[in-house]
Design a protein around this motif. Structure first.
Motif, PDB file in Angstrom:
ATOM      1  N   ASP A 135      48.802  18.383  30.974  1.00  0.00           N
ATOM      2  CA  ASP A 135      49.707  18.301  32.119  1.00  0.00           C
ATOM      3  C   ASP A 135      50.518  17.010  32.076  1.00  0.00           C
ATOM      4  O   ASP A 135      51.722  17.010  32.335  1.00  0.00           O
ATOM      5  CB  ASP A 135      48.905  18.400  33.418  1.00  0.00           C
ATOM      6  CG  ASP A 135      49.802  18.430  34.637  1.00  0.00           C
ATOM      7  OD1 ASP A 135      50.734  19.273  34.674  1.00  0.00           O
ATOM      8  OD2 ASP A 135      49.586  17.617  35.560  1.00  0.00           O
ATOM      9  N   LEU A 136      49.871  15.905  31.728  1.00  0.00           N
ATOM     10  CA  LEU A 136      50.557  14.628  31.620  1.00  0.00           C
ATOM     11  C   LEU A 136      51.633  14.682  30.533  1.00  0.00           C
ATOM     12  O   LEU A 136      52.770  14.254  30.751  1.00  0.00           O
ATOM     13  CB  LEU A 136      49.555  13.515  31.313  1.00  0.00           C
ATOM     14  CG  LEU A 136      50.127  12.117  31.148  1.00  0.00           C
ATOM     15  CD1 LEU A 136      50.729  11.623  32.452  1.00  0.00           C
ATOM     16  CD2 LEU A 136      49.032  11.169  30.658  1.00  0.00           C
ATOM     17  N   GLN A 163      47.781   7.418  24.092  1.00  0.00           N
ATOM     18  CA  GLN A 163      48.667   8.548  24.359  1.00  0.00           C
ATOM     19  C   GLN A 163      49.639   8.754  23.195  1.00  0.00           C
ATOM     20  O   GLN A 163      49.860   9.883  22.752  1.00  0.00           O
ATOM     21  CB  GLN A 163      49.446   8.336  25.655  1.00  0.00           C
ATOM     22  CG  GLN A 163      48.596   8.434  26.886  1.00  0.00           C
ATOM     23  CD  GLN A 163      49.389   8.160  28.153  1.00  0.00           C
ATOM     24  OE1 GLN A 163      50.508   7.675  28.119  1.00  0.00           O
ATOM     25  NE2 GLN A 163      48.782   8.478  29.284  1.00  0.00           N
ATOM     26  N   GLN A 169      54.598  16.630  31.720  1.00  0.00           N
ATOM     27  CA  GLN A 169      55.443  15.833  32.608  1.00  0.00           C
ATOM     28  C   GLN A 169      56.286  14.834  31.813  1.00  0.00           C
ATOM     29  O   GLN A 169      57.458  14.609  32.126  1.00  0.00           O
ATOM     30  CB  GLN A 169      54.585  15.111  33.645  1.00  0.00           C
ATOM     31  CG  GLN A 169      53.995  16.053  34.668  1.00  0.00           C
ATOM     32  CD  GLN A 169      53.137  15.325  35.678  1.00  0.00           C
ATOM     33  OE1 GLN A 169      53.479  14.225  36.100  1.00  0.00           O
ATOM     34  NE2 GLN A 169      52.019  15.927  36.048  1.00  0.00           N
ATOM     35  N   GLU A 222      38.511  20.086  31.373  1.00  0.00           N
ATOM     36  CA  GLU A 222      39.260  19.441  32.455  1.00  0.00           C
ATOM     37  C   GLU A 222      40.062  18.252  31.935  1.00  0.00           C
ATOM     38  O   GLU A 222      41.208  18.046  32.328  1.00  0.00           O
ATOM     39  CB  GLU A 222      38.315  19.008  33.570  1.00  0.00           C
ATOM     40  CG  GLU A 222      37.758  20.183  34.357  1.00  0.00           C
ATOM     41  CD  GLU A 222      36.671  19.783  35.334  1.00  0.00           C
ATOM     42  OE1 GLU A 222      36.160  18.639  35.268  1.00  0.00           O
ATOM     43  OE2 GLU A 222      36.321  20.631  36.183  1.00  0.00           O
ATOM     44  N   LEU A 223      39.473  17.467  31.039  1.00  0.00           N
ATOM     45  CA  LEU A 223      40.185  16.339  30.451  1.00  0.00           C
ATOM     46  C   LEU A 223      41.376  16.828  29.640  1.00  0.00           C
ATOM     47  O   LEU A 223      42.486  16.296  29.762  1.00  0.00           O
ATOM     48  CB  LEU A 223      39.249  15.507  29.576  1.00  0.00           C
ATOM     49  CG  LEU A 223      39.906  14.349  28.821  1.00  0.00           C
ATOM     50  CD1 LEU A 223      40.494  13.331  29.791  1.00  0.00           C
ATOM     51  CD2 LEU A 223      38.905  13.694  27.870  1.00  0.00           C
ATOM     52  N   CYS A 224      41.171  17.847  28.822  1.00  0.00           N
ATOM     53  CA  CYS A 224      42.264  18.402  28.019  1.00  0.00           C
ATOM     54  C   CYS A 224      43.386  18.934  28.912  1.00  0.00           C
ATOM     55  O   CYS A 224      44.572  18.746  28.619  1.00  0.00           O
ATOM     56  CB  CYS A 224      41.743  19.505  27.104  1.00  0.00           C
ATOM     57  SG  CYS A 224      40.664  18.906  25.802  1.00  0.00           S
ATOM     58  N   HIS A 225      43.010  19.578  29.998  1.00  0.00           N
ATOM     59  CA  HIS A 225      43.999  20.110  30.942  1.00  0.00           C
ATOM     60  C   HIS A 225      44.819  18.975  31.553  1.00  0.00           C
ATOM     61  O   HIS A 225      46.052  19.067  31.654  1.00  0.00           O
ATOM     62  CB  HIS A 225      43.298  20.919  32.035  1.00  0.00           C
ATOM     63  CG  HIS A 225      44.241  21.526  33.006  1.00  0.00           C
ATOM     64  ND1 HIS A 225      44.629  20.896  34.155  1.00  0.00           N
ATOM     65  CD2 HIS A 225      44.888  22.723  32.983  1.00  0.00           C
ATOM     66  CE1 HIS A 225      45.481  21.657  34.821  1.00  0.00           C
ATOM     67  NE2 HIS A 225      45.648  22.775  34.130  1.00  0.00           N
ATOM     68  N   ARG A 226      44.164  17.904  31.949  1.00  0.00           N
ATOM     69  CA  ARG A 226      44.869  16.773  32.553  1.00  0.00           C
ATOM     70  C   ARG A 226      45.798  16.093  31.547  1.00  0.00           C
ATOM     71  O   ARG A 226      46.917  15.714  31.891  1.00  0.00           O
ATOM     72  CB  ARG A 226      43.877  15.773  33.124  1.00  0.00           C
ATOM     73  CG  ARG A 226      43.164  16.321  34.364  1.00  0.00           C
ATOM     74  CD  ARG A 226      42.265  15.323  34.995  1.00  0.00           C
ATOM     75  NE  ARG A 226      43.087  14.272  35.592  1.00  0.00           N
ATOM     76  CZ  ARG A 226      42.591  13.208  36.188  1.00  0.00           C
ATOM     77  NH1 ARG A 226      41.290  13.039  36.261  1.00  0.00           N
ATOM     78  NH2 ARG A 226      43.386  12.302  36.703  1.00  0.00           N
ATOM     79  N   ILE A 227      45.363  15.951  30.312  1.00  0.00           N
ATOM     80  CA  ILE A 227      46.210  15.331  29.292  1.00  0.00           C
ATOM     81  C   ILE A 227      47.396  16.235  28.977  1.00  0.00           C
ATOM     82  O   ILE A 227      48.529  15.768  28.854  1.00  0.00           O
ATOM     83  CB  ILE A 227      45.394  15.013  28.018  1.00  0.00           C
ATOM     84  CG1 ILE A 227      44.396  13.895  28.325  1.00  0.00           C
ATOM     85  CG2 ILE A 227      46.314  14.616  26.862  1.00  0.00           C
ATOM     86  CD1 ILE A 227      43.396  13.643  27.211  1.00  0.00           C
TER      87      ILE A 227
END
Length: 174
Positions: free
Chosen positions: A19-20, A44, A23, A12-17
């Motif tokens: 996605d960020l 980042q 963007q 989930e963390l990898c997915h959120r990063i």
């Protein structure tokens, strides 16, 4: 996160990063390109440099920057159509709007935008309606669309994004 049974939180963390970062590639490409040049020194930027070192720099932000530079330097070098027509767009990230403007210097670019009024509606007052009432609100359609001065719910439903997109297109045409 390395503990047993931590695969899901790590995923989930990898997915959120990811996605960020995606963007950033679309809405802040200059930031990502700056990170690659060593600007900024936070987690980042460091993570992006590590990923780029392993995966390469052939990502969207780099390709768009190279395309924009080539367009400014003289335009397309290969075969291009006489006309580019775009339908159904309701929003466009600034980097793509900029590329459309560069392309329009070399070929005809037509953007067909759903405009709910024959008037300039970006300055229209926004009708504030209780949640769930928009689908039942009266909408004037005779005479080419709603009057932007009326606080019409159709114009309000187009939202800020629609107004920003309309302004982008008008600016490109100016």
């Amino acid at each position: 996160l390395g503990a047993a049974g931590a695969d899901l939180p790590l995923f989930e963390l990898c997915h959120r990063i990811a996605d960020l970062f995606d963007q950033y590639l679309v809405y802040r490409p200059e930031r990502v390109l700056g990170w690659e040049r060593g600007r900024e020194d936070h987690w980042q930027a460091g993570l992006w440099r590590a990923v780029a070192a392993e995966a390469g720099t052939g990502h969207r932000a780099r390709l768009l920057a190279e395309l924009a530079a080539a367009m400014r330097a003289g335009g397309p070098t290969g075969p291009v159509p006489e006309r580019v027509s775009l339908f159904g767009l309701t929003a466009l990230p600034p980097v793509y709007a900029h590329l459309l403007g560069l392309l329009a210097q070399h070929v005809h670019v037509h953007v067909f935008f759903l405009n709910p009024s024959r008037h300039y509606w970006a300055d229209a007052p926004v009708a504030r309606l209780p949640a769930g009432t928009l689908e039942h609100a009266p909408v004037a359609v005779a005479g080419g669309g709603p009057d932007p001065g009326s606080g019409n719910p159709l114009l309000a439903s187009m939202g800020r994004v629609g107004r920003v997109f309309l302004d982008q297109m008008i600016e490109l045409n100016g």
